[in-house]
Design a protein around this motif. Structure first.
Motif, mmCIF file in Angstrom:
data_model
loop_
_atom_site.group_PDB
_atom_site.id
_atom_site.type_symbol
_atom_site.label_atom_id
_atom_site.label_comp_id
_atom_site.label_asym_id
_atom_site.label_seq_id
_atom_site.Cartn_x
_atom_site.Cartn_y
_atom_site.Cartn_z
ATOM 1 N N TRP A 86 0.820 -1.209 0.000
ATOM 2 C CA TRP A 86 0.000 0.000 0.000
ATOM 3 C C TRP A 86 0.860 1.268 0.000
ATOM 4 O O TRP A 86 0.482 2.268 -0.606
ATOM 5 C CB TRP A 86 -0.976 -0.010 1.169
ATOM 6 C CG TRP A 86 -1.994 -1.090 1.005
ATOM 7 C CD1 TRP A 86 -2.059 -2.269 1.681
ATOM 8 C CD2 TRP A 86 -3.080 -1.123 0.069
ATOM 9 N NE1 TRP A 86 -3.121 -3.036 1.227
ATOM 10 C CE2 TRP A 86 -3.766 -2.351 0.240
ATOM 11 C CE3 TRP A 86 -3.538 -0.234 -0.906
ATOM 12 C CZ2 TRP A 86 -4.879 -2.706 -0.510
ATOM 13 C CZ3 TRP A 86 -4.655 -0.595 -1.654
ATOM 14 C CH2 TRP A 86 -5.307 -1.810 -1.452
ATOM 15 N N LYS A 87 1.999 1.238 0.654
ATOM 16 C CA LYS A 87 2.865 2.419 0.672
ATOM 17 C C LYS A 87 3.331 2.759 -0.741
ATOM 18 O O LYS A 87 3.294 3.911 -1.168
ATOM 19 C CB LYS A 87 4.075 2.189 1.571
ATOM 20 C CG LYS A 87 5.077 3.339 1.539
ATOM 21 C CD LYS A 87 6.390 2.933 2.188
ATOM 22 C CE LYS A 87 7.486 3.922 1.915
ATOM 23 N NZ LYS A 87 8.022 3.864 0.559
ATOM 24 N N ASN A 88 3.775 1.749 -1.473
ATOM 25 C CA ASN A 88 4.311 1.967 -2.815
ATOM 26 C C ASN A 88 3.283 1.764 -3.920
ATOM 27 O O ASN A 88 3.626 1.825 -5.097
ATOM 28 C CB ASN A 88 5.532 1.068 -3.031
ATOM 29 C CG ASN A 88 6.651 1.429 -2.084
ATOM 30 O OD1 ASN A 88 7.125 2.555 -2.094
ATOM 31 N ND2 ASN A 88 7.041 0.491 -1.234
ATOM 32 N N ARG A 89 2.039 1.506 -3.529
ATOM 33 C CA ARG A 89 0.904 1.412 -4.463
ATOM 34 C C ARG A 89 1.123 0.327 -5.517
ATOM 35 O O ARG A 89 1.003 0.560 -6.721
ATOM 36 C CB ARG A 89 0.621 2.758 -5.133
ATOM 37 C CG ARG A 89 0.540 3.965 -4.207
ATOM 38 C CD ARG A 89 -0.372 3.841 -3.027
ATOM 39 N NE ARG A 89 -1.742 3.587 -3.403
ATOM 40 C CZ ARG A 89 -2.686 3.215 -2.546
ATOM 41 N NH1 ARG A 89 -2.408 3.062 -1.281
ATOM 42 N NH2 ARG A 89 -3.899 2.980 -2.960
ATOM 43 N N ALA A 90 1.438 -0.883 -5.059
ATOM 44 C CA ALA A 90 1.708 -1.996 -5.973
ATOM 45 C C ALA A 90 0.997 -3.254 -5.496
ATOM 46 O O ALA A 90 0.730 -3.425 -4.311
ATOM 47 C CB ALA A 90 3.212 -2.250 -6.058
ATOM 48 N N ALA A 91 0.698 -4.124 -6.441
ATOM 49 C CA ALA A 91 0.092 -5.421 -6.136
ATOM 50 C C ALA A 91 0.497 -6.412 -7.218
ATOM 51 O O ALA A 91 0.967 -6.035 -8.292
ATOM 52 C CB ALA A 91 -1.429 -5.311 -6.060
#
Length: 183
Positions: A86-91
């Protein structure tokens, strides 16, 4: 999560009734040879039930959808999100079209497109990535069609059937998705 709709498919919630459909492919070598090593050993009914129950109970951060026919709701496969950062906006995403009758008809690409819209426009992610075996040419073409770019290889990272193969890391960024949607 809400249901999401494409042209021919919907991404819907998992349901207890999906167990029978999952059991149809979970031990099928032609399907699982393209998936991760969690399918190295045969899956028991109990293991499949536990996995499905964990999804239904929303345990952990693994979230996903059943890919279903838009009109009938018939199970086609699954598309899941995991390894949220969530911090780096990745999944990361994983997908399987479990039933052979639905394979090779563009349902996977459509499901990925619907999921990308959700990931970038609703969850506000900046990066979506996946891993694919280098021998899975059909999946690689699908991912490229969906805007994913190869960004690296884990050389000889996967061993199956007496052969070492590469795992390809692919991703799409929000800016690439937005550009793809414009043109």
């Amino acid at each position: 999560m809400p249901r999401l709709y494409g042209e021919r498919i919907m991404l819907r919630e998992y349901q207890a009734e999906d167990l029978a459909h999952m059991r149809e492919w979970v031990n099928d070598p032609e399907v699982v040879n393209n998936l991760s090593d969690i399918f190295l050993y045969p899956h028991t009914m109990g293991e499949t039930e536990s996995f499905l129950q964990s999804i239904l109970d929303k345990e952990g951060e693994h979230r996903g959808f059943v890919i279903a026919d838009k009109e009938s709701g018939a199970y086609i496969g699954q598309i899941d999100l995991f390894k949220f950062d969530w911090k780096n906006r990745a999944a990361e995403l994983g997908i399987v079209i479990g039933s052979r009758q639905w394979q090779g008809q563009g349902y996977g690409a459509e499901a990925i497109g619907v999921l990308q819209r959700f990931v970038f426009e609703q969850l506000n992610m900046n990066r979506l990535q996946l891993e694919v075996h280098d021998y899975n040419a059909r999946a690689i073409r699908c991912y490229q069609k969906c805007g994913f770019t190869e960004e690296g290889r884990l050389r000889q990272r996967h061993y199956r059937n007496g052969i070492y193969s590469d795992i390809i890391v692919m991703s799409i960024l929000r800016s690439e998705y937005e550009q793809m949607m414009k043109g």
